[in-house]
Design a protein around this motif. Structure first.
Motif, PDB file in Angstrom:
ATOM      1  N   PHE A 158       0.838  -1.198   0.000  1.00  0.00           N
ATOM      2  CA  PHE A 158       0.000   0.000   0.000  1.00  0.00           C
ATOM      3  C   PHE A 158       0.873   1.248   0.000  1.00  0.00           C
ATOM      4  CE2 PHE A 158      -2.173   3.380   2.301  1.00  0.00           C
ATOM      5  CZ  PHE A 158      -3.392   3.437   1.639  1.00  0.00           C
ATOM      6  N   LEU A 159       1.887   1.249   0.863  1.00  0.00           N
ATOM      7  CA  LEU A 159       2.728   2.435   0.990  1.00  0.00           C
ATOM      8  C   LEU A 159       3.626   2.644  -0.221  1.00  0.00           C
ATOM      9  CD1 LEU A 159       3.795   2.182   4.723  1.00  0.00           C
ATOM     10  CD2 LEU A 159       2.153   3.749   3.712  1.00  0.00           C
ATOM     11  N   LEU A 160       4.133   1.563  -0.798  1.00  0.00           N
ATOM     12  CA  LEU A 160       5.081   1.714  -1.902  1.00  0.00           C
ATOM     13  C   LEU A 160       4.422   2.257  -3.168  1.00  0.00           C
ATOM     14  CD1 LEU A 160       7.429  -1.389  -1.857  1.00  0.00           C
ATOM     15  CD2 LEU A 160       7.887   0.919  -1.090  1.00  0.00           C
ATOM     16  N   SER A 161       3.172   1.906  -3.418  1.00  0.00           N
ATOM     17  CA  SER A 161       2.437   2.367  -4.605  1.00  0.00           C
ATOM     18  C   SER A 161       3.183   2.112  -5.904  1.00  0.00           C
ATOM     19  CB  SER A 161       2.134   3.857  -4.511  1.00  0.00           C
ATOM     20  OG  SER A 161       1.460   4.139  -3.333  1.00  0.00           O
ATOM     21  N   LEU A 162       3.637   0.884  -6.096  1.00  0.00           N
ATOM     22  CA  LEU A 162       4.317   0.557  -7.337  1.00  0.00           C
ATOM     23  C   LEU A 162       3.306   0.247  -8.418  1.00  0.00           C
ATOM     24  CD1 LEU A 162       7.022  -1.830  -5.921  1.00  0.00           C
ATOM     25  CD2 LEU A 162       7.357   0.513  -6.680  1.00  0.00           C
ATOM     26  N   CYS A 163       3.757   0.360  -9.661  1.00  0.00           N
ATOM     27  CA  CYS A 163       2.891   0.014 -10.782  1.00  0.00           C
ATOM     28  C   CYS A 163       2.836  -1.508 -10.876  1.00  0.00           C
ATOM     29  CB  CYS A 163       3.478   0.609 -12.049  1.00  0.00           C
ATOM     30  SG  CYS A 163       2.357   0.549 -13.427  1.00  0.00           S
TER      31      CYS A 163
END
Lengths: 348, 294
Positions: free
Chosen positions: A273-278
Motif C-alpha cells: 500500500f505504501l510503496l504504490s508501485l505500478c
C-alpha cells in the motif's frame, strides 16, 4: 475523511515549504542534518519524479479514453454492451482487463466515466481492482520475476480473480445507490435545478456536443485536460507520499516481522500500500523478498498492492464516495489476507 | 469582461502553462539524456509521446483562454469539472502541480546511491544455489554431455543453464551491462562450478553492517520501470586496500570467486586482485534483459 481532504493538501504544502526552507537555509537545525539531507532529498526527488513520469503516459491514455467515451459513445451503446445478468456482469468486469490492459492510474477516469454513462457500478468497481492484475502484461512480468516459482504467477491471477468475484457479489447484493461522489453537476441539480448554467443531462446522446467533428475534437480535448487536473492532483499527492515513505522507511527494520503467516501477510499488504508501485513492475520488487518472507506474504503483496495503494486510493477518493472506498478497501484487505494464507497452505 | 469570463481566462492560462511546463520538462530530460535516470529505456517512448499529448492539451487550453478572453464560450460543456471557487484551494492545487516542476527544473539530476541502497535493502543472493550438481571433471576439454551434466536445468532455468555453459568456457567472465542481473543469477545458481573463476565487475561501492574492514559490495541498481522499483544488487568483494575507496565511488574490480558465510548465509565473494576507480557511468542503472529467455 473530509478533514483529511481539507487538511491534507495544506499540510503537504507546509511540509514542502519546510523542506525547501531546509535546503535554502543551511543553518541551525538543518546544519547538522545537511549531509544526510542532501542525499535523502536527492533520492526523494528521483523517486518522486520517476513515479510521476511513469504514471503520466497511463494517466493521459486514461483521460483521453474517458473523454472519447464521453464525446463519441452514447449511453445507450454502453447499456447495450454491458451484461444484464449479475453473474455475467461480474465475470465481464473481472476479465475486462484482458481486453483493456490499462494499469491502475489509467483505470479510474475510464471507470468513472463508464459508471456515469450507465454501466452498473459493481461491474465498474471490480474492473478497477481486477484490471491491473488480470491482464497479459502483468502475468508476463510476474512470470519472469518468479522464474523459479511459476506457481506465483498463476496464483496471483487466480487469487485476484476469486477476490474480485466475491467483491462483485457483495457489491451487487449490498451496495445501494450511486457510489460516485456528488460532482458539480449533481450538486447543482440538487440545488433546485441550478444546473441550467451548463445544462447537460447524463442520459443525453453525445449529439449535444454540436459543431461537427471539430467541435467534438474540442470537447474531447477539454474533457481530457480538465480530467487530467482532476485526477492529477491526487496522483501528485500520492506520488509525494510514496516517495517520502520509500526515502525514509528502512526496509531492514521491516524484516523483523517476517515470521508468522498472518502478520507477515498483513504486513506485506501494508507495505505494498505504501510503496504504490505500478502493477507491471512490482513483481520484481516482490521477488527480492524471496527467502525473507513466505510465499503467501509475497502473494498478498502482489495481489493487494495493485488493487489498493496510497496513490490509487487518493485517486479513488476523487471519484467515489469515501464510505464506498473505505468499505471496499476493508473487504479487499480481509479477502486477500485470507486468500493468501489459504493459498500458501495449498500451493507452496 | 464578465467576472466569470475573467476567472475562466486565468484558469485556462494557468493550466496551459502547467501542461506546457510538464511537456517542456520531459523534453528537457530527453535533451540532457537524463531521462533514463528516472525511467527505464523501454518506457521512454511512452513518456516522449505523452509530452506531445501534454503540448496538445496546453495549446487547447490557450485556445480556450482566448475564447474566454473574448467572451465566447469554448467547445467544452463544463459538465463536471468546474474548478473550485476558493482562492486558497486554487493556490494549493496549482501549487501541487508546480512543485514537481520546480524541483525538477531547479535541482540537479542525481543518481541513487548507498544511502538509498541501505533503505531499499541490499540483496546479495538472487537465486538459491543448486546443491546437487555433478562434480566437474578435472582434465581435458569438456564434451557437450559433460557440460550438460554440469548444468542441469529445469523448465524455468533452461536459459540460465545455457548461459552458464557459455560463461563456464570463458577464461575470464566480464559481467556485461546488458545482462548484469542474468549473469549474477547464473553464477549464483551454479555456484560450485564457478568458484575459482576470474570475474570482472563494475559498480559503486556499498557498505553495510556486518562487513569486515576489507569487505564492500560492488553494486548496481536494477530498474524495471522507474527508479521507484529499482533494487540494489551486487557482489561482495574483499580487498586489503578496501578502506581507500569511499562509499558511492565507482570501481571496476577483477578477482577470483570464492564462497563465504555472511549473516548466516553462504554468498559469493570476489577476492580482489585488481581494483581501479572509474568515472561514474552515464547509465548508472542496469535493466533486466527481456530477450534473455528467447
Amino acid at each position: 475523511m473530509k478533514y483529511i481532504y481539507r487538511l491534507g493538501t495544506p499540510l503537504i504544502a507546509v511540509i514542502c515549504l519546510i523542506l525547501l526552507a531546509g535546503i535554502i537555509s543551511d543553518l541551525g537545525l538543518m546544519g547538522s542534518l545537511a549531509e544526510i539531507d542532501s542525499a535523502a532529498f536527492q533520492s526523494f526527488k528521483i523517486l518522486f519524479i520517476s513515479i510521476l513520469l511513469e504514471a503520466i503516459p497511463f494517466i493521459l491514455i486514461g483521460v483521453l479514453f474517458s473523454a472519447l467515451l464521453q464525446v463519441f459513445i452514447s449511453d445507450a451503446v454502453i447499456a447495450r454492451l454491458t451484461p444484464k445478468n449479475p453473474a455475467a456482469g461480474i465475470l465481464f468486469g473481472s476479465l475486462l482487463g484482458l481486453l483493456l490492459p490499462l494499469c491502475e492510474c489509467g483505470m479510474i477516469p475510464v471507470v468513472r466515466r463508464l459508471i456515469r454513462k450507465g454501466m452498473p457500478a459493481y461491474i465498474g468497481i471490480i474492473f478497477i481492482f481486477a484490471g491491473p492484475i488480470i491482464n497479459p502484461v502483468v502475468f508476463t512480468s510476474t512470470f519472469t520475476a518468479f522464474r523459479a516459482e511459476p506457481a506465483m504467477a498463476y496464483s496471483r491471477l487466480g487469487l485476484a480473480f476469486v477476490v474480485c468475484v466475491i467483491l462483485g457479489m457483495l457489491l451487487y447484493r449490498f451496495m445501494k445507490g450511486d457510489p460516485l461522489k456528488r460532482d458539480a453537476y449533481s450538486l447543482a441539480k440538487a440545488n433546485n435545478g441550478l444546473a441550467s448554467i451548463h445544462e447537460q443531462r447524463p442520459s443525453e446522446s453525445p449529439a449535444n456536443h454540436s459543431g461537427g467533428l471539430l467541435g467534438r475534437f474540442g470537447a474531447t480535448m477539454s474533457h481530457a485536460s480538465d480530467e487530467f487536473f482532476d485526477i492529477g492532483k491526487y496522483l501528485i499527492f500520492g506520488a509525494f507520499l510514496a516517495a517520502l515513505v520509500q526515502t525514509f522507511v528502512d526496509r531492514e527494520v521491516l524484516t523483523a516481522l517476517s515470521g508468522q503467516s498472518v502478520t507477515s501477510s498483513a504486513f506485506m499488504m501494508g507495505f505494498a500500500f505504501l510503496l504504490s508501485l505500478c502493477s507491471t513492475s512490482d513483481a520484481f520488487v516482490a521477488s527480492s523478498f524471496t527467502g525473507i518472507f513466505r510465499p503467501g506474504a509475497l502473494l498478498a503483496f502482489l495481489v493487494f498492492g495493485p488493487m489498493v495503494d496510497l496513490k490509487s486510493t487518493l485517486m479513488l477518493l476523487s471519484a467515489f464516495r469515501t464510505k464506498v472506498v473505505l468499505a471496499v478497501t476493508g473487504i479487499l484487505f480481509i479477502l486477500v489476507l485470507a486468500g493468501s494464507i489459504l493459498a500458501e497452505r495449498l500451493l507452496f | 469582461m464578465l467576472t466569470a469570463d475573467r476567472r475562466r481566462l486565468v484558469h485556462h492560462l494557468l493550466r496551459a502553462g502547467i501542461l506546457a511546463g510538464f511537456a517542456m520538462y520531459i523534453v528537457h530530460l530527453v535533451r540532457n539524456d537524463s531521462i533514463t535516470l528516472y525511467i527505464a529505456p523501454r518506457m521512454v517512448l511512452y513518456v516522449k509521446l505523452s509530452a506531445i499529448g501534454l503540448y496538445a492539451a496546453a495549446v487547447y487550453q490557450l485556445y480556450a483562454a482566448l475564447q474566454a478572453g473574448t467572451g465566447r464560450k469554448a467547445a467544452d460543456c463544463d459538465c463536471d469539472h468546474e474548478p473550485p471557487a476558493s482562492l486558497w484551494k486554487n493556490i494549493i492545487i496549482y501549487g501541487l502541480f508546480l512543485f514537481p516542476l520546480t524541483i525538477g527544473f531547479l535541482l540537479p539530476d542525481g543518481t541513487l546511491g548507498s544511502s538509498m541502497a541501505a533503505k531499499k535493502g541490499f540483496t546479495f543472493s538472487i537465486e538459491s544455489s543448486l546443491t546437487e550438481t555433478a562434480p566437474a571433471p578435472t582434465t581435458g576439454p569438456l564434451t557437450e554431455q559433460q557440460l550438460n551434466a554440469l548444468f542441469p536445468a529445469e523448465e524455468f532455468t533452461e536459459s540460465l543453464a545455457e548461459y552458464a555453459k557459455k560463461l563456464y568456457l570463458q577464461d575470464e567472465i566480464i559481467v556485461p551491462e546488458k545482462q548484469y542481473i542474468e549473469t549474477l543469477s547464473t553464477l549464483e545458481l551454479y555456484r560450485p562450478h564457478f568458484i575459482g573463476k576470474t570475474i570482472v565487475i563494475s559498480g559503486f561501492v556499498y557498505r553495510q553492517e556486518g562487513m569486515t574492514r576489507d569487505q564492500f559490495a560492488v553494486s548496481r541498481f536494477v530498474m524495471n520501470c522507474c527508479s521507484a522499483d529499482a533494487m540494489p544488487y551486487g557482489m561482495m568483494a574483499s580487498a586489503p586496500s578496501a578502506a581507500a575507496y569511499s562509499n558511492d565511488s565507482w570501481v571496476t574490480v577483477r578477482g577470483t570467486l570464492t564462497e563465504i558465510s555472511y549473516n548466516n548465509q553462504m554468498i559469493l565473494q570476489l577476492d580482489v586482485k585488481h581494483m581501479e576507480v572509474i568515472d561514474a557511468l552515464d547509465a548508472p542503472y542496469v535493466y533486466p534483459d527481456y530477450n534473455f529467455d528467447l
